[in-house]
Design a protein around this motif. Sequence first.
Motif, mmCIF file in Angstrom:
data_model
loop_
_atom_site.group_PDB
_atom_site.id
_atom_site.type_symbol
_atom_site.label_atom_id
_atom_site.label_comp_id
_atom_site.label_asym_id
_atom_site.label_seq_id
_atom_site.Cartn_x
_atom_site.Cartn_y
_atom_site.Cartn_z
ATOM 1 N N PHE A 64 27.122 -9.696 -67.938
ATOM 2 C CA PHE A 64 26.574 -8.491 -68.566
ATOM 3 C C PHE A 64 26.954 -7.288 -67.719
ATOM 4 N N LEU A 65 27.439 -6.260 -68.375
ATOM 5 C CA LEU A 65 27.744 -4.966 -67.760
ATOM 6 C C LEU A 65 26.841 -3.964 -68.461
ATOM 7 N N THR A 66 25.838 -3.455 -67.760
ATOM 8 C CA THR A 66 24.797 -2.685 -68.428
ATOM 9 C C THR A 66 24.232 -1.567 -67.556
ATOM 10 N N VAL A 67 23.591 -0.614 -68.195
ATOM 11 C CA VAL A 67 22.863 0.437 -67.468
ATOM 12 C C VAL A 67 21.434 -0.006 -67.196
ATOM 13 N N LEU A 68 21.000 -1.069 -67.809
ATOM 14 C CA LEU A 68 19.610 -1.517 -67.732
ATOM 15 C C LEU A 68 19.379 -2.344 -66.471
#
Length: 145
Positions: free
Chosen positions: A61-65
């Motif tokens: 996962f590549l995320t801002v969260l």
Amino acid sequence: MIATDRSLQLVGEACSGSEALQGAVATAPDVLVLDICMPGLNGFEVARSFLAAHPRSAVVFLTVLDDQVLLRRAAESGVAGFVLKRSATDHLVSAIQIVAAGGSYVDSTLGAAGPPAIQAGRSATRRSALDRLAERIAALWRRRT
């Protein structure tokens, strides 16, 4: 970042969850990089479906969260890596290489809830996918005889 690294080969890109799932199932990449938030299917749905079809592959996962609850949920979905977009330039390629080799990777800013949680979730997902496959093979075998 992926396309410019000579150790990696970019095999596709998508703009929605359903497009990502369709392309990933068709190309069967060693590592699938997903955002959690996508139009249509979300990253968790795509990860579970993809890993059920390709249990030897890995998902990052590549995320801002940057939420511990999402990290645990990612682990339960079989995700092997969790990289925050704010540190992607420094960590994404490493994360891909590590999970491709069978390891797990969690962005260092997420602290101690990292690799053991991811590895445990990933193992459980792979076992359940293999169990489903074994059940399907057994059912087909019973039909055949």
